[in-house]
Scaffold this active site. Sequence first.
Site, PDB file in Angstrom:
ATOM      1  CG  HIS A 159      11.926  26.388  24.831  1.00  0.00           C
ATOM      2  ND1 HIS A 159      12.428  25.255  25.439  1.00  0.00           N
ATOM      3  CD2 HIS A 159      12.575  27.424  25.430  1.00  0.00           C
ATOM      4  CE1 HIS A 159      13.306  25.592  26.353  1.00  0.00           C
ATOM      5  NE2 HIS A 159      13.420  26.911  26.359  1.00  0.00           N
ATOM      6  CD  GLU A 160      13.419  30.836  23.565  1.00  0.00           C
ATOM      7  OE1 GLU A 160      13.448  31.757  24.406  1.00  0.00           O
ATOM      8  OE2 GLU A 160      14.152  29.832  23.641  1.00  0.00           O
ATOM      9  CG  HIS A 200      11.396  30.951  28.559  1.00  0.00           C
ATOM     10  ND1 HIS A 200      11.480  30.162  29.678  1.00  0.00           N
ATOM     11  CD2 HIS A 200      12.361  30.489  27.708  1.00  0.00           C
ATOM     12  CE1 HIS A 200      12.432  29.255  29.515  1.00  0.00           C
ATOM     13  NE2 HIS A 200      12.973  29.429  28.334  1.00  0.00           N
ATOM     14  CG  ASP A 226      15.339  27.254  30.099  1.00  0.00           C
ATOM     15  OD1 ASP A 226      14.419  26.721  29.458  1.00  0.00           O
ATOM     16  OD2 ASP A 226      15.881  28.315  29.748  1.00  0.00           O
TER      17      ASP A 226
END
EC number: 3.4.24.39
Length: 353
Positions: A304-305, A308, A319
């Site tokens: 997920h990170e 970004h 998000d």
Amino acid sequence: MRFISVSSLLLALAPALNAVPVEVAGSAQGLDVTLSQVGNTRIKAVVKNTGSEDVTFVHLNFFKDAAPVQKVSLFRNATEVQFQGIKQRLITEGLSDDALTTLAPGATIEDEFDIASTSDLSEGGTITINSNGLVPITTDNKVTGYIPFTSNELSIDVDAAEAASVTQAVKILERRTKVTSCSGSRLSALQTALRNTVSLARAAATAAQSGSSSRFQEYFKTTSSSTRSTVAARLNAVANEAASTSSGSTTYYCSDVYGYCSSNVLAYTLPSYNIIANCDLYYSYLPALTSTCHAQDQATTTLHEFTHAPGVYSPGTDDLGYGYSAATALSASQALLNADTYALFANAVNLNC
């Protein structure tokens, strides 16, 4: 990816949000955000519950969050102004009471913040501001759904000199003060998470490119070949970044070098610097890999990170919808830029959800 085994002293950051409006069909509840100018670049937001029932929502990554998260989107001549702050990943169960806000019907909360502290507005001129998205709602301190919010569009004329004098919230200090090393159990956990991230991302990339069309439709709301190729390319880029701890576009800290972890935050990313940092909760709350569909773990949090970070694959994700119910309510264009959609898809491929 450059794996940092020695932390450094760093300063503060500032606000993050959705540049894309989110539509939720059939939603009776909602939050209305009224934006107004109270100074040159200082903005006031009044958030009102327009529904007919009390609503309890997570105000982290939203108005009232003291961390430098994105609360509004800024545009100059229809081009979005870069945000320089953090994107946080939160726990979805066992949230502390201080992370939650309850609003009765018609009730409001207020927040004030300076947009020049998190974006370079030293050029001055006309800036257009808005705020739209989804906020997680909770029952018994557990995320159980989402509620949409939308704001008015505010246009302000920014004085360049005054904006330039505003202290920037994000300051990367010179690495003069060495703090604790990443070693022992944390080093082992992060190394395992990175290996698992490589496996998950590669499998998800293959599934995106040529796997089940119904599963891809479930998460990304389309089966177009161009979207499948884009998703596969981002996931392959994540796998490549996670595969190396000595090179790449990101810097990964195993501890909270910025001081923005709270009792509800697992990890965060500074997209403008391609920096990722884990919080204590990453190690104490998350399993290495979950055996539950749509649940959180260390590997999908790291994945997920990575999404970004624009240095991994540009543009970096936002998000826009957090958790399965919110992520699967997005449009195809929104899902393509939503970090949790990639994490949830990788989890689904791994567990055959």
